[in-house]
Enzyme design. Sequence first.
Site: not given
Ligand code: SAH
Length: 251
Positions: A43, A65, A177
């Site tokens: 991703d 995406k 998100m």
């Molecule tokens: N599977 C992922 C989430 C996917 S949705 C998890 O468990 O973290 C994508 C969202 O995750 C982003 O919009 C943000 O809100 C968050 N996100 C993922 N990595 C991040 C990071 N390093 N710092 C801040 N937000 C993060």
Amino acid sequence: MNAPHHDTAHGHVSLVGAGPGDPDLLTVRAARRLADAEVVVHDALVSDAVLSLAPATAERIDVGKRPGQGVAQDLINVLLVRLAREGKRVVRLKGGDPFVFGRGGEEAVALAEQGIVCEVVSGITSAIGAPAAAGIPVTYRGLSAHFTVVTGHRQRGETPVDWQSLAKAGGTIVVLMGVAQRAEIAAAVVEGGLADTTPVAAVHRATTGEQTVVRCSLRELATAPIESPAVIVIGAVASLNVQSIAAAVEH
Ligand code: SAH
């Protein structure tokens, strides 16, 4: 302990959690699968530092995406099935934990429907890892006995989030998100009964060299300068910073 992961007849797909960004936060198994990968399907959120753990010879396919672009979910599913049938060692690499948003569950089901069982390698979700990187524990005795992880991004066909009930339930609300919708979210939880002075913290690109933290109140959330991707923490724990407490004791 370390289940065999290469079935030559059918290939092998690992659905791997990449954690929030810092490669040191990968699990040992995630690092092993990456080191062994022939193809990495990843991703947009996966950091280069994590991707560099795959062999230079491994094919890398970015199906990220981003708003308005990226590869449709159906095509990602078809791609994974095809690579598995080609007998490849495939790592499907997702930010954070593969089963926390990001549609990892749907990919696992799509593979299973084609008779391909994928291995799931859990990762540190940004829902917990991003607050932690800013010194914020999502639970804390006396402040928060539970936390809810919720998406701020509403899509057609998805169950709407009942923000008012979440506000009434108390505890910590962790929004993924949610940057673009933060004004609506703040208004909804205030309508649900949270004080507009409730602390908020937004952690952008947590655990990477670009990490920034914005702290404000619910009242200020709509106009606070927050960039995506960020995890937004709403609740009493959002005013904590265990690192700064330690720094204050040292000086
Ligand atoms: N599977 C992922 C989430 C996917 S949705 C998890 O468990 O973290 C994508 C969202 O995750 C982003 O919009 C943000 O809100 C968050 N996100 C993922 N990595 C991040 C990071 N390093 N710092 C801040 N937000 C993060």
